[in-house]
Design a protein around this motif. Structure first.
Motif, PDB file in Angstrom:
ATOM      1  N   THR A  15       8.956  -3.498   8.525  1.00 50.76           N
ATOM      2  CA  THR A  15       8.396  -2.362   7.803  1.00 50.76           C
ATOM      3  C   THR A  15       8.089  -2.788   6.375  1.00 50.76           C
ATOM      4  O   THR A  15       8.702  -3.712   5.849  1.00 50.76           O
ATOM      5  CB  THR A  15       9.354  -1.152   7.778  1.00 50.76           C
ATOM      6  OG1 THR A  15      10.568  -1.532   7.142  1.00 50.76           O
ATOM      7  CG2 THR A  15       9.629  -0.622   9.168  1.00 50.76           C
ATOM      8  N   LEU A  16       7.132  -2.108   5.778  1.00 43.88           N
ATOM      9  CA  LEU A  16       6.795  -2.285   4.369  1.00 43.88           C
ATOM     10  C   LEU A  16       7.093  -0.978   3.648  1.00 43.88           C
ATOM     11  O   LEU A  16       6.832   0.094   4.189  1.00 43.88           O
ATOM     12  CB  LEU A  16       5.314  -2.605   4.194  1.00 43.88           C
ATOM     13  CG  LEU A  16       4.822  -3.970   4.597  1.00 43.88           C
ATOM     14  CD1 LEU A  16       3.299  -4.024   4.484  1.00 43.88           C
ATOM     15  CD2 LEU A  16       5.435  -5.026   3.715  1.00 43.88           C
ATOM     16  N   SER A  17       7.595  -1.080   2.444  1.00 44.14           N
ATOM     17  CA  SER A  17       7.807   0.108   1.634  1.00 44.14           C
ATOM     18  C   SER A  17       6.469   0.555   1.064  1.00 44.14           C
ATOM     19  O   SER A  17       5.777  -0.219   0.399  1.00 44.14           O
ATOM     20  CB  SER A  17       8.780  -0.198   0.493  1.00 44.14           C
ATOM     21  OG  SER A  17       8.711   0.800  -0.500  1.00 44.14           O
ATOM     22  N   ARG A  18       6.102   1.808   1.322  1.00 40.48           N
ATOM     23  CA  ARG A  18       4.857   2.366   0.785  1.00 40.48           C
ATOM     24  C   ARG A  18       4.868   2.281  -0.746  1.00 40.48           C
ATOM     25  O   ARG A  18       3.881   1.929  -1.379  1.00 40.48           O
ATOM     26  CB  ARG A  18       4.725   3.817   1.246  1.00 40.48           C
ATOM     27  CG  ARG A  18       3.416   4.478   0.903  1.00 40.48           C
ATOM     28  CD  ARG A  18       3.412   5.949   1.290  1.00 40.48           C
ATOM     29  NE  ARG A  18       3.796   6.187   2.659  1.00 40.48           N
ATOM     30  CZ  ARG A  18       2.945   6.340   3.677  1.00 40.48           C
ATOM     31  NH1 ARG A  18       1.654   6.265   3.468  1.00 40.48           N
ATOM     32  NH2 ARG A  18       3.372   6.560   4.901  1.00 40.48           N
ATOM     33  N   THR A  19       6.034   2.574  -1.348  1.00 43.52           N
ATOM     34  CA  THR A  19       6.168   2.544  -2.806  1.00 43.52           C
ATOM     35  C   THR A  19       5.987   1.130  -3.344  1.00 43.52           C
ATOM     36  O   THR A  19       5.252   0.915  -4.313  1.00 43.52           O
ATOM     37  CB  THR A  19       7.546   3.089  -3.226  1.00 43.52           C
ATOM     38  OG1 THR A  19       7.703   4.406  -2.696  1.00 43.52           O
ATOM     39  CG2 THR A  19       7.693   3.130  -4.731  1.00 43.52           C
ATOM     40  N   ALA A  20       6.652   0.144  -2.724  1.00 39.43           N
ATOM     41  CA  ALA A  20       6.538  -1.243  -3.182  1.00 39.43           C
ATOM     42  C   ALA A  20       5.113  -1.759  -3.008  1.00 39.43           C
ATOM     43  O   ALA A  20       4.602  -2.476  -3.873  1.00 39.43           O
ATOM     44  CB  ALA A  20       7.522  -2.128  -2.424  1.00 39.43           C
ATOM     45  N   GLU A  78       7.287   9.601   5.033  1.00 44.10           N
ATOM     46  CA  GLU A  78       8.177   8.443   5.059  1.00 44.10           C
ATOM     47  C   GLU A  78       7.657   7.333   4.154  1.00 44.10           C
ATOM     48  O   GLU A  78       6.453   7.140   4.014  1.00 44.10           O
ATOM     49  CB  GLU A  78       8.302   7.920   6.480  1.00 44.10           C
ATOM     50  CG  GLU A  78       9.030   8.861   7.407  1.00 44.10           C
ATOM     51  CD  GLU A  78       9.253   8.255   8.778  1.00 44.10           C
ATOM     52  OE1 GLU A  78       9.166   7.022   8.915  1.00 44.10           O
ATOM     53  OE2 GLU A  78       9.516   9.038   9.692  1.00 44.10           O
ATOM     54  N   ASP A  79       8.594   6.597   3.550  1.00 42.37           N
ATOM     55  CA  ASP A  79       8.222   5.478   2.685  1.00 42.37           C
ATOM     56  C   ASP A  79       7.913   4.233   3.503  1.00 42.37           C
ATOM     57  O   ASP A  79       7.119   3.403   3.092  1.00 42.37           O
ATOM     58  CB  ASP A  79       9.345   5.183   1.687  1.00 42.37           C
ATOM     59  CG  ASP A  79       8.947   4.123   0.672  1.00 42.37           C
ATOM     60  OD1 ASP A  79       7.924   4.308  -0.011  1.00 42.37           O
ATOM     61  OD2 ASP A  79       9.638   3.097   0.595  1.00 42.37           O
ATOM     62  N   ASP A  80       8.529   4.098   4.675  1.00 41.04           N
ATOM     63  CA  ASP A  80       8.345   2.905   5.494  1.00 41.04           C
ATOM     64  C   ASP A  80       7.038   2.948   6.267  1.00 41.04           C
ATOM     65  O   ASP A  80       6.736   3.924   6.943  1.00 41.04           O
ATOM     66  CB  ASP A  80       9.497   2.746   6.482  1.00 41.04           C
ATOM     67  CG  ASP A  80      10.800   2.372   5.803  1.00 41.04           C
ATOM     68  OD1 ASP A  80      10.742   1.853   4.677  1.00 41.04           O
ATOM     69  OD2 ASP A  80      11.864   2.607   6.399  1.00 41.04           O
TER      70      ASP A  80
END
Length: 84
Positions: free
Chosen positions: A64-69, A51-53
């Motif tokens: 939540t934080l975006s893993r990608t961002a 998951e990205d979150d």
């Protein structure tokens, strides 16, 4: 933080916990509500279905934080990241 292998690690506390000087003076302390730790690798590489979150929190509630961002912000050495 980094692992001994140099991999970036995301670590946070989820749930109710004290915020140091942001606590209100009339808020009780030592009530046992210390939250729970959450730790995960920031760069998951080729792990499928990851998951990205990432769970996060602020005074206004769970977020939540975006893993990608977050990975991009670390690469750019950004000191702040806005959370929606």
């Amino acid at each position: 933080m980094e692992s001994p292998d140099g991999l970036l690690i995301y670590a946070t506390t989820i749930g109710p916990h004290s915020h140091g000087s942001n606590d209100r003076v009339d808020t009780g302390h030592g009530t046992g509500a210390h939250g729970r730790p959450f730790v995960d690798f920031l760069d998951t590489g080729d792990i499928p279905n990851q998951e990205d979150d990432l769970p996060a929190g602020c005074e206004c509630g769970p977020r939540t934080l975006s893993r990608t961002a977050l990975t991009d912000a670390v690469a750019k050495r950004a000191r702040h990241l806005l959370v929606d």
